[in-house]
Design an enzyme around this catalytic site. Structure first.
Site, PDB file in Angstrom:
ATOM      1  N   LYS A 135       0.837  -1.211   0.000  1.00  0.00           N
ATOM      2  CA  LYS A 135       0.000   0.000   0.000  1.00  0.00           C
ATOM      3  C   LYS A 135       0.871   1.261   0.000  1.00  0.00           C
ATOM      4  O   LYS A 135       0.653   2.181  -0.781  1.00  0.00           O
ATOM      5  CB  LYS A 135      -0.930   0.019   1.235  1.00  0.00           C
ATOM      6  N   ARG A 148     -10.180   0.761   8.074  1.00  0.00           N
ATOM      7  CA  ARG A 148      -9.687  -0.562   8.434  1.00  0.00           C
ATOM      8  C   ARG A 148     -10.699  -1.360   9.227  1.00  0.00           C
ATOM      9  O   ARG A 148     -10.406  -2.491   9.604  1.00  0.00           O
ATOM     10  CB  ARG A 148      -8.456  -0.357   9.299  1.00  0.00           C
ATOM     11  N   ARG A 208      11.564  -5.787   4.910  1.00  0.00           N
ATOM     12  CA  ARG A 208      11.365  -4.339   4.710  1.00  0.00           C
ATOM     13  C   ARG A 208      12.366  -3.512   5.515  1.00  0.00           C
ATOM     14  O   ARG A 208      12.677  -3.799   6.657  1.00  0.00           O
ATOM     15  CB  ARG A 208       9.952  -3.938   5.137  1.00  0.00           C
ATOM     16  N   ARG A 210      10.968  -1.567  11.054  1.00  0.00           N
ATOM     17  CA  ARG A 210       9.827  -1.117  11.862  1.00  0.00           C
ATOM     18  C   ARG A 210       9.649  -2.058  13.046  1.00  0.00           C
ATOM     19  O   ARG A 210       9.782  -3.258  12.895  1.00  0.00           O
ATOM     20  CB  ARG A 210       8.556  -1.111  11.005  1.00  0.00           C
ATOM     21  N   ARG A 230      -0.806  -8.822  13.271  1.00  0.00           N
ATOM     22  CA  ARG A 230      -1.308  -7.837  12.291  1.00  0.00           C
ATOM     23  C   ARG A 230      -2.108  -8.533  11.193  1.00  0.00           C
ATOM     24  O   ARG A 230      -3.144  -8.039  10.747  1.00  0.00           O
ATOM     25  CB  ARG A 230      -0.131  -7.052  11.688  1.00  0.00           C
TER      26      ARG A 230
HETATM   27  P1  AP5 Z   1       4.820  -1.639   1.877  1.00  0.00           P
HETATM   28  O1  AP5 Z   1       4.531  -0.782   0.712  1.00  0.00           O
HETATM   29  O2  AP5 Z   1       5.548  -1.052   3.032  1.00  0.00           O
HETATM   30  O3  AP5 Z   1       3.484  -2.410   2.357  1.00  0.00           O
HETATM   31  P2  AP5 Z   1       2.207  -1.874   3.150  1.00  0.00           P
HETATM   32  O4  AP5 Z   1       1.021  -2.495   2.530  1.00  0.00           O
HETATM   33  O5  AP5 Z   1       2.245  -0.397   3.277  1.00  0.00           O
HETATM   34  O6  AP5 Z   1       2.456  -2.597   4.532  1.00  0.00           O
HETATM   35  P3  AP5 Z   1       2.349  -2.032   6.019  1.00  0.00           P
HETATM   36  O7  AP5 Z   1       3.113  -2.999   6.875  1.00  0.00           O
HETATM   37  O8  AP5 Z   1       2.764  -0.602   6.106  1.00  0.00           O
HETATM   38  O9  AP5 Z   1       0.831  -2.163   6.279  1.00  0.00           O
HETATM   39  P4  AP5 Z   1       0.113  -2.159   7.609  1.00  0.00           P
HETATM   40  O10 AP5 Z   1      -1.257  -1.999   7.160  1.00  0.00           O
HETATM   41  O11 AP5 Z   1       0.381  -3.326   8.477  1.00  0.00           O
HETATM   42  O12 AP5 Z   1       0.811  -0.961   8.434  1.00  0.00           O
HETATM   43  P5  AP5 Z   1       0.353   0.527   8.759  1.00  0.00           P
HETATM   44  O13 AP5 Z   1       1.566   1.359   8.844  1.00  0.00           O
HETATM   45  O14 AP5 Z   1      -0.751   0.925   7.888  1.00  0.00           O
HETATM   46  O15 AP5 Z   1       5.641  -2.913   1.329  1.00  0.00           O
HETATM   47  C1  AP5 Z   1       6.113  -3.912   2.217  1.00  0.00           C
HETATM   48  C2  AP5 Z   1       7.478  -4.415   1.729  1.00  0.00           C
HETATM   49  O16 AP5 Z   1       7.299  -5.093   0.485  1.00  0.00           O
HETATM   50  C3  AP5 Z   1       8.515  -3.330   1.465  1.00  0.00           C
HETATM   51  O17 AP5 Z   1       9.774  -3.792   1.845  1.00  0.00           O
HETATM   52  C4  AP5 Z   1       8.457  -3.111  -0.063  1.00  0.00           C
HETATM   53  O18 AP5 Z   1       9.703  -2.684  -0.560  1.00  0.00           O
HETATM   54  C5  AP5 Z   1       8.079  -4.499  -0.555  1.00  0.00           C
HETATM   55  N1  AP5 Z   1       7.243  -4.494  -1.750  1.00  0.00           N
HETATM   56  C6  AP5 Z   1       6.147  -3.706  -1.998  1.00  0.00           C
HETATM   57  N2  AP5 Z   1       5.591  -4.015  -3.178  1.00  0.00           N
HETATM   58  C7  AP5 Z   1       6.334  -5.044  -3.683  1.00  0.00           C
HETATM   59  C8  AP5 Z   1       6.238  -5.822  -4.885  1.00  0.00           C
HETATM   60  N3  AP5 Z   1       5.263  -5.619  -5.770  1.00  0.00           N
HETATM   61  N4  AP5 Z   1       7.155  -6.798  -5.076  1.00  0.00           N
HETATM   62  C9  AP5 Z   1       8.132  -7.037  -4.166  1.00  0.00           C
HETATM   63  N5  AP5 Z   1       8.274  -6.322  -3.013  1.00  0.00           N
HETATM   64  C10 AP5 Z   1       7.376  -5.346  -2.779  1.00  0.00           C
HETATM   65  O19 AP5 Z   1      -0.266   0.358  10.226  1.00  0.00           O
HETATM   66  C11 AP5 Z   1       0.568   0.087  11.333  1.00  0.00           C
HETATM   67  C12 AP5 Z   1      -0.272   0.024  12.602  1.00  0.00           C
HETATM   68  O20 AP5 Z   1      -0.898   1.301  12.843  1.00  0.00           O
HETATM   69  C13 AP5 Z   1      -1.427  -0.972  12.585  1.00  0.00           C
HETATM   70  O21 AP5 Z   1      -0.998  -2.273  12.939  1.00  0.00           O
HETATM   71  C14 AP5 Z   1      -2.370  -0.355  13.636  1.00  0.00           C
HETATM   72  O22 AP5 Z   1      -1.939  -0.618  14.939  1.00  0.00           O
HETATM   73  C15 AP5 Z   1      -2.205   1.135  13.382  1.00  0.00           C
HETATM   74  N6  AP5 Z   1      -3.189   1.653  12.401  1.00  0.00           N
HETATM   75  C16 AP5 Z   1      -2.918   2.187  11.169  1.00  0.00           C
HETATM   76  N7  AP5 Z   1      -4.048   2.558  10.552  1.00  0.00           N
HETATM   77  C17 AP5 Z   1      -5.066   2.246  11.392  1.00  0.00           C
HETATM   78  C18 AP5 Z   1      -6.472   2.376  11.313  1.00  0.00           C
HETATM   79  N8  AP5 Z   1      -7.063   2.885  10.222  1.00  0.00           N
HETATM   80  N9  AP5 Z   1      -7.224   1.949  12.363  1.00  0.00           N
HETATM   81  C19 AP5 Z   1      -6.642   1.439  13.482  1.00  0.00           C
HETATM   82  N10 AP5 Z   1      -5.312   1.279  13.623  1.00  0.00           N
HETATM   83  C20 AP5 Z   1      -4.519   1.688  12.585  1.00  0.00           C
HETATM   84 MG    MG Z   2       2.466   0.980   4.872  1.00  0.00          MG
END
Ligand code: AP5
Ligand code: MG
Length: 264
Positions: A43, A118, A164, A197, A208
């Site tokens: 994402k 979410r 990552r 992270r 997660r």
């Molecule tokens: P990346 O682009 O970083 O993936 P991502 O989908 O953004 O993954 P996240 O881990 O950030 O998602 P998340 O939803 O768990 O975390 P968030 O920060 O939102 O890519 C991942 C890796 O893959 C990278 O190394 C990249 O280089 C590689 N990659 C990407 N595309 C690729 C491809 N096509 N091929 C090969 N490699 C690839 O949330 C964190 C925490 O915040 C949550 O757990 C929760 O506690 C809280 N939170 C956030 N939003 C909310 C909400 N709305 N409600 C409640 N709690 C929330």
């Molecule tokens: Mg992310």
């Protein structure tokens, strides 16, 4: 990174020219884009590409929360332990933070939501927010969110998350297996240190992914029932995933993108 010359034709509007960016006065032509997908789906990676191509901001609720934790705000203090356990932060804590961000002027032409909504409650809140605030002075058709689900195989997610590395200064994303930096642990763009992270440990990743299945999968179903969901194959290399996403956005009808090399 490849930049694209293109002409932007707002529906019913005048032809404008741009270079790799959305032109400024196509006010609210693109509207909201929602990226759904499990942790590690890409994402953040794709949101940055969409932001660069169309000149609209990425709004990552994970990044906003991490900033709050870093700055030691009250919200950050409430969210810190919950995030470290891999659970979702309670809905009521999210709304003010998201509303404040969406009211900023840079969101007027459109914005990319990365990690929000979410839960079904967050999706209902967002619909009401867009209805009451965002649609007020806009062409309604242009502002219905484009909802894109990035689907990725489970084992691939684990490799992406454990590999990552993130730039501390500006959030550029790397992967030791798939997108390594030129110099180990160093950002190609600004030379900052790359970090792991703290929720990318195997134990927390499991939590997660569970939270996604239980609490966020129903959001996917919610948009599917409304006929708004478009799925893309996120197992492909990042450039190919981006191409699929650009096609979805451009076929949504808000814009027509043409090669600008012959004029404009
Ligand atoms: P990346 O682009 O970083 O993936 P991502 O989908 O953004 O993954 P996240 O881990 O950030 O998602 P998340 O939803 O768990 O975390 P968030 O920060 O939102 O890519 C991942 C890796 O893959 C990278 O190394 C990249 O280089 C590689 N990659 C990407 N595309 C690729 C491809 N096509 N091929 C090969 N490699 C690839 O949330 C964190 C925490 O915040 C949550 O757990 C929760 O506690 C809280 N939170 C956030 N939003 C909310 C909400 N709305 N409600 C409640 N709690 C929330
Ligand atoms: Mg992310």
């Amino acid at each position: 990174m490849v930049r694209h010359d293109f002409l932007v034709v707002p529906r019913g509007g005048e032809l404008k020219s741009g270079f790799g960016r959305w032109v400024e006065d196509t006010s609210r032509s693109i509207g909201p884009i929602i990226l759904l997908g499990p942790p590690g789906a890409g994402k953040g990676t794709q949101a940055k590409r969409i932001a660069e191509r169309y000149g609209i901001p990425q709004i990552s609720t994970g990044d906003l929360l991490r900033e709050n934790v870093q700055r030691g705000t009250e919200l950050g203090a409430q969210a810190k332990e919950i995030m470290a356990r891999g659970e979702l932060v309670p809905d009521e804590l999210m709304y003010d933070m998201v509303a404040q961000r969406l009211r900023q002027v840079d969101c007027e032409p459109g914005f990319i939501l990365d990690g929000f909504p979410r839960t079904p409650a967050q999706a209902g809140w967002l619909d009401a927010f867009l209805e009451n605030e965002f649609f007020e002075n806009s062409d309604r058709d242009r502002c219905v969110p484009i909802v894109i689900r990035i689907g990725v195989d489970y084992n691939e997610l684990l490799r992406r998350l454990t590999g990552r590395r993130t730039c501390l200064a500006s959030g550029h994303i790397y992967n030791v297996y798939f997108q390594p930096p030129r110099v180990a642990d160093t950002c190609d763009v600004d030379g900052s240190k790359l970090v792991i992270r703290n929720d990318d440990s195997e134990e927390v990743i499991g939590e997660r992914l569970k939270a996604y299945e239980l609490q966020t999968q129903p959001v996917v179903d919610y948009y599917e029932r409304k006929g708004r969901l478009v799925s893309v194959n996120g197992d492909l290399p990042a450039d190919q995933v981006a191409e699929q996403i650009f096609r979805v956005i451009e076929s949504h009808g808000a814009v027509e993108v043409k090669d600008a090399s012959h004029g404009g």
